[in-house]
Design an enzyme around this catalytic site. Structure first.
Site, PDB file in Angstrom:
ATOM      1  N   SER A 206      -6.746   1.068   1.183  1.00  0.00           N
ATOM      2  CA  SER A 206      -6.619   0.110   2.272  1.00  0.00           C
ATOM      3  C   SER A 206      -6.960   0.683   3.644  1.00  0.00           C
ATOM      4  O   SER A 206      -7.128  -0.062   4.607  1.00  0.00           O
ATOM      5  CB  SER A 206      -5.187  -0.449   2.304  1.00  0.00           C
ATOM      6  OG  SER A 206      -4.245   0.578   2.601  1.00  0.00           O
TER       7      SER A 206
ATOM      8  N   SER B 141      -4.770   4.814  -0.984  1.00  0.00           N
ATOM      9  CA  SER B 141      -5.346   4.159   0.194  1.00  0.00           C
ATOM     10  C   SER B 141      -5.905   5.085   1.265  1.00  0.00           C
ATOM     11  O   SER B 141      -6.565   4.625   2.184  1.00  0.00           O
ATOM     12  CB  SER B 141      -4.318   3.222   0.839  1.00  0.00           C
ATOM     13  OG  SER B 141      -4.130   2.091   0.039  1.00  0.00           O
TER      14      SER B 141
ATOM     15  N   LYS C 187      -4.208   3.774  12.048  1.00  0.00           N
ATOM     16  CA  LYS C 187      -4.203   2.592  11.181  1.00  0.00           C
ATOM     17  C   LYS C 187      -3.232   1.545  11.721  1.00  0.00           C
ATOM     18  O   LYS C 187      -2.160   1.881  12.230  1.00  0.00           O
ATOM     19  CB  LYS C 187      -3.807   3.011   9.758  1.00  0.00           C
ATOM     20  CG  LYS C 187      -3.964   1.922   8.703  1.00  0.00           C
ATOM     21  CD  LYS C 187      -3.684   2.475   7.304  1.00  0.00           C
ATOM     22  CE  LYS C 187      -3.796   1.403   6.234  1.00  0.00           C
ATOM     23  NZ  LYS C 187      -3.558   1.945   4.878  1.00  0.00           N
TER      24      LYS C 187
END
Length: 486
Positions: free
Chosen positions: A152, A176, A77
């Site tokens: 997210s 997330s 990420k």
């Protein structure tokens, strides 16, 4: 040839037996990414040259037969700092920033022979639950490209679910990792707060953020958690507790295991089809010998309100460092220092990030501190106590990961409250610092539904034990979107 249907254990055997080289496997992974990326936009940057170089070096020294991750590719990420690789947290304000150091987890990946193949898309600064808040491009749901992938960690989930990579790292502040894992039909775990170092994680809300693994199966998830866990002197919130082998209980019987079913997790706002799938999953665990009983978590209904006060307050403090002077985006045509601050932040931050900074600044203001921030902290303690009371009698808590399956792209962009309520069931876990996993547990109108299992602090092994027992006796994790086979 694609190897995306093979587990990392199977890939490891091929590598050890020299049926395939790390370089060949990396090239195959790059081909998988190239074939799928135009449809899902999971990656912000693919580090092809660096990955091929690392793979060749691994082949030159030879695969370590004792390290199951050696020579395997992973996506990371884009809020996890990677030395020499642009890291933006999907924000304009960090565009072009190349970190001079690695996050602790990035070092742990390298030490375990994992090859970082690229940086994954996300909601800007991890603020969002749909994947639409990336300042660069929105990621798509792999099951239906007209739906949101969740957020997210949108790219982290979509890259694994589409077959681009077997493993990815995400971060979870209020759901997330678990929410996009649920929306894309894969396994995602938020570890206990402090289990994994946050050093090098671009901070959103420091008392809530936690890095965790996303994978196609439970065992692979546990194998990746083995790699990234452990105490880190560079992170003051890192816990100095022993790290077990998280795969140790996988395959063990769950007979007699006591599982709690909170009535609040099946009430108002929970889609009937989602509820149906999760109650069926609970029945399935009963057939495997678990004892499932209804309980109450009375203060969980305040979780969303508490979270958005605490998280936004911490974010408003953490994001003060982005001022247009030290690094990141700097506005042009400025009149004075104040103008530089205002323009750089107004132009550099997206609307959702600005909204949360303003909300947090308001909550911390002199007139609101006691009424909002202090009160939120008190209610957070009540939520923690609710969980502690249930865990006096039960081994795990079970419920849906999300109130609904994935919704249409754009459907909630102008309605932040409905977007925030999508994290209704995941937020309390972060507030209490507990470990929680989402695993595939069915479908609603052709879209995946996730089951959430919540465990006691530092008891990820029991979560994996029950999750693996469910996975081994169902086939939801075997179902793949059309894009996977392309």
């Amino acid at each position: 040839m694609s190897y995306n249907n093979k587990s990392i254990k199977e890939l490891h055997e091929l590598l050890v037996n020299k049926e395939i080289s790390a370089l060949e496997l990396t090239k195959a992974t790059l081909s998988d990414i190239q074939a799928r990326e135009p449809q899902i936009d999971a990656f912000l940057k693919v580090t092809e040259e660096k990955a091929l170089k690392e793979a060749a070096a691994i082949d030159a020294r030879g695969i370590n037969p004792d390290v199951v991750t050696d020579g395997i590719s992973i996506g990371v990420k884009d809020n996890i700092v990677t030395e020499g690789i642009e890291t933006t947290a999907a924000s304009k304000i960090l565009g072009g920033w190349i970190p001079p150091y690695n996050a602790t987890v990035a070092n742990k990946l390298s030490q375990s022979g994992l090859i970082t193949i690229g940086k994954l898309n996300m909601d800007e600064f991890a603020m969002g639950g749909s994947g639409e808040n990336s300042s660069i491009k929105p990621t798509k749901n792999v099951w239906d490209q007209t739906k949101v992938p969740g957020g997210s960690s949108s790219g982290s989930a979509a890259s694994v679910a589409s077959g681009e990579v077997r493993l990815s790292l995400g971060s979870d502040t209020g759901g997330s990792i678990r929410q996009p894992a649920a929306f894309n039909g894969i396994v995602g775990l938020k570890p206990t707060y402090g289990r994994v170092s946050r050093f090098g994680l671009i901070a959103f809300a420091s008392s809530l953020d936690q890095i965790g693994p996303l994978t196609p199966t439970v065992e692979e998830n546990a194998q990746l958690l083995n790699v990234i866990s452990g105490f880190d002197k560079n992170d003051s919130t890192s816990s100095n507790v022993s790290v077990p082998d998280f795969t140790s209980k996988i395959g063990q019987d769950i007979k007699g295991m006591k599982i709690a079913l909170p009535k609040e997790y099946f009430g108002e706002g929970i889609d009937e089809k989602v509820k149906e799938q999760i109650l069926a999953a609970a029945k399935h665990l009963e057939k495997l010998g678990a004892i499932v009983e209804e309980v109450s978590l009375p203060h969980s209904k305040y979780g969303v309100a508490v979270y958005y006060i605490i998280a936004s307050s911490e974010a408003s403090s953490n994001l003060q460092r982005f001022d247009g002077i030290r690094y990141g985006y700097r506005a042009q045509d400025i009149k004075n220092l104040e103008d530089l601050y205002v323009k750089s932040r107004s132009e550099g931050f997206g609307p959702e990030v600005q909204r949360r900074i303003m909300l947090g600044t308001f909550s911390l203001s002199a007139g609101s501190y006691d009424k909002h921030f202090k009160k939120a902290g008190q209610v957070r303690t009540l939520i923690i106590n609710d969980f502690a009371k249930v865990f006096e009698k039960y081994d795990l808590i079970l419920g849906p990961t999300t109130p609904t399956a994935a919704w249409d792209l754009g459907a909630r962009v102008d309605d932040p409250i409905s977007m925030y309520l999508a994290d209704l069931l995941t937020i309390p876990v972060n507030l209490a610092g507990l470990p929680g996993i989402s695993i595939p547990a069915g479908f609603a109108d052709g879209l995946p539904v996730g089951m959430q299992l919540i465990g006691k602090r530092y008891d990820e092994e029991t979560i994996y034990q029950v999750a693996a027992a469910f996975e081994a006796t169902t086939d939801f994790h075997k179902k793949q979107p059309i894009i996977f086979g392309k």
